[in-house]
Design an enzyme around this catalytic site. Structure first.
Site: not given
Length: 82
Positions: A79-82
């Site tokens: 998933k994305d960094a956040r």
């Protein structure tokens, strides 16, 4: 070419205000592995939580910490960094 915005179905109704998902803590993803560990073999199964860190950076950190090459590590999802 920019398309015009689509009309709202409820344009005649007043809005309720507010905002959605403005902080990283507003969005939570739990990756589900394809299979559970069997308890045998030379594997280390980790459940990790991350925030503000791309998955590839986490994988490199885990590999460095365990003195492994990054391709020796797998994960349930990216998933994305956040």
């Amino acid at each position: 070419m920019m398309l015009p915005p689509l009309p709202y179905l409820t344009a005649q109704l007043p809005g309720i205000g507010g905002v959605l998902k403005t902080q990283a803590t507003d969005f939570e993803v739990e990756e589900i592995p394809a299979y559970e560990p069997c308890g045998q073999g030379e594997h280390l199964y980790l459940w990790l939580e991350k925030r503000d860190l791309p998955a590839d950076a986490l994988m490199r950190h885990v590999a460095d910490t365990l003195n492994l090459r990054p391709h020796e590590i797998g994960c349930a999802g990216l998933k994305d960094a956040r």
